[in-house]
Design a protein around this motif. Structure first.
Motif, mmCIF file in Angstrom:
data_model
loop_
_atom_site.group_PDB
_atom_site.id
_atom_site.type_symbol
_atom_site.label_atom_id
_atom_site.label_comp_id
_atom_site.label_asym_id
_atom_site.label_seq_id
_atom_site.Cartn_x
_atom_site.Cartn_y
_atom_site.Cartn_z
ATOM 1 N N TYR A 100 0.801 -1.168 -0.076
ATOM 2 C CA TYR A 100 0.175 -0.034 -0.027
ATOM 3 C C TYR A 100 0.830 1.249 -0.242
ATOM 4 N N LEU A 114 3.310 2.085 -3.442
ATOM 5 C CA LEU A 114 2.655 2.051 -4.923
ATOM 6 C C LEU A 114 3.226 2.650 -5.886
ATOM 7 N N HIS A 168 -6.081 5.248 -4.408
ATOM 8 C CA HIS A 168 -5.175 3.979 -4.351
ATOM 9 C C HIS A 168 -5.857 2.879 -5.370
ATOM 10 N N TRP A 180 -4.816 4.138 -9.185
ATOM 11 C CA TRP A 180 -3.370 4.048 -9.408
ATOM 12 C C TRP A 180 -3.103 2.619 -9.678
ATOM 13 N N THR A 225 -3.417 -4.236 -3.099
ATOM 14 C CA THR A 225 -3.977 -2.877 -3.143
ATOM 15 C C THR A 225 -5.341 -3.027 -2.632
ATOM 16 N N THR A 259 -6.563 -1.738 0.889
ATOM 17 C CA THR A 259 -7.590 -0.500 1.066
ATOM 18 C C THR A 259 -9.025 -0.823 1.726
#
Length: 445
Positions: A186, A189, A299, A302, A328, A332
């Motif tokens: 995370y 990234l 996030h 991306w 990811t 999240t």
């Protein structure tokens, strides 16, 4: 023109941050020339991007210079007893090398060589400045949006089965090992994106020009446009709105105390043990510290962009892109930073931005305009439904849950179908002609 607009935008953000008594992106970046940087890894990643325009000999010199400068800074800090609390003990050297290359470009280069080196410097500085700009954006959201809409998003999330609560309990069950792996994924990234970008830009030093489209462009545009929606749809996330903030992870000795606790502002201490109740949602007041950075999940956006751009790389890069996307998404949700509906909006947002950039690069045509317009319409419809239909979505999950997934899937399908049609098709090759025929064909008459 673009450089002037970017500088003007940074100046505006600087004044906006100063209004609240805090340094802006320009001040923070200038401080890192001397003081301990917030992210040394990001500065070295930016230097790596800049070095795509250099020869291998120049790259070796640049890396050696950066390491030497960092060692010198470390010795000076140790000698004077300076601390690096809140920052990294390395990274200044990378920034000095980037700035040094800018000076060399202006004073020692001319013509196309100067332009190419300045483009490399600009690419590296854009990555760093984008990070500083994002930090200032988050500050502005927390200061200008006193009420958040988490109750609306949490209620709408019932249509998906409350994935943040489910994944949050799963991440907690994995213990420190699983948490720390996800935390690295995370937090790094941007560094992973630089690896993909370096592969895409590997031929710049030889061809002496940049490709028309690459991952860094998508990353920067997502980071620039995304926070604007934070102002329209302020959401802090389940760990803050329905939990005890960072205190939850502190109780299991897994959390880094970078973000202050906001537990006393929460509706109740529910996350991740107990799903939020289905009630009529209302805006709720929140502190002036926690960023309103959930809708959409940048996030996720991306990570989707990284996944898309890694598809044309070697097998190891494709596997890494897939791993980073999945990890990811889990992080999240599992860290309580986002709701499931945030991720759906993030996927649609990322593909719409990527389609717009690719359409701009190849020249706008009907298929590109149609794809971007459809993605923007779906994204707007998602935000409107989260705001005005959350109770209906929670009460009829078997209807709205599949509809949300279908809306996201339709954008994914449209993107894949349209961009596949944009790819140049290889001309089929027939069987090789006999040597005599080839010789005759090549003989001039």
């Amino acid at each position: 023109m673009v450089a002037v607009a970017a500088l003007g935008f940074l100046v505006v953000l600087e004044f906006a941050a100063r209004r609240y008594g805090l340094p802006g992106p320009i001040t923070n970046q200038v401080r890192e020339v001397v003081f301990a940087p917030k992210s040394g890894g990001l500065l070295y990643a930016a230097m790596a991007l800049m070095m795509v325009v250099l020869t291998w000999r120049q790259r070796c010199i640049a890396v050696a210079a950066a390491i030497g400068i960092d060692l010198a800074f470390s010795l000076v800090r140790w000698a004077v007893g300076a601390e690096t609390t809140g920052g990294h003990p390395f990274g200044n050297g990378a920034l000095w090398v980037i700035l040094g290359c800018a000076v060399i470009a202006v004073t020692r280069r001319t013509g196309p060589e100067r332009a190419l080196l300045l483009k490399g410097v600009g690419l590296g500085l854009l990555l760093v400045t984008g990070r500083k700009t994002g930090d200032t954006w988050l500050l502005i959201t927390s200061k200008t949006r006193p009420a958040v809409l988490d109750q609306y998003v949490a209620t709408a999330d019932h249509a998906l089965g409350n994935p943040s609560w489910l994944v949050g309990r799963a991440v907690t069950a994995t213990g420190p090992v699983g948490f720390n792996v996800l935390d690295v994924v995370y937090g790094q990234l941007a560094v992973a994106a630089v690896v993909v970008a370096l592969y895409q830009l590997r031929g710049v030093a030889v061809e002496r020009r940049f490709p028309g489209h690459h991952l860094v462009r998508t990353f920067l545009v997502i980071g620039l446009l995304g926070p604007a929606f934070y102002m329209i749809f302020p959401v802090v996330g389940p760990i803050f709105a329905y939990g005890t903030g960072t205190d939850y992870w502190a109780t299991v000795s897994l959390w880094s105390p970078d973000i202050p606790s906001s537990g006393h502002w929460a509706v109740a201490d529910l996350w991740p043990q107990t799903p939020s109740p289905i009630n009529v949602p209302l805006p709720m007041p929140f502190d002036e510290i926690t960023p309103r950075n959930c809708m959409p999940s940048l996030h996720t956006a991306w990570a989707v962009a990284l996944f898309v751009h890694s598809r044309k790389g070697p097998r190891v890069l494709r596997y890494a892109g897939t791993f980073w996307l999945v990890a990811t998404l889990v992080a999240t949700l599992g860290f309580g930073y986002h709701y499931g509906v945030d991720l759906i909006a993030g996927v649609v947002f990322a593909l719409t931005v990527e389609a717009a950039l690719r359409s701009f690069d190849r020249g706008w045509d009907r298929s590109g305009i149609r794809l971007v317009a459809y993605g923007a319409a779906v994204f707007a419809a998602l935000l409107v439904s989260y705001r005005f239909l959350p109770l209906e979505m929670a009460e009829h999950p078997w209807v709205y849950g599949p509809l949300l997934l279908l809306a996201m899937t339709s954008v994914v399908y449209g993107y894949v179908r349209t961009t596949t049609a944009w790819e140049p098709r290889a001309t089929p090759r027939g069987p090789a002609a006999p040597a005599g025929v080839r010789a005759a064909a090549g003989t001039r008459v």
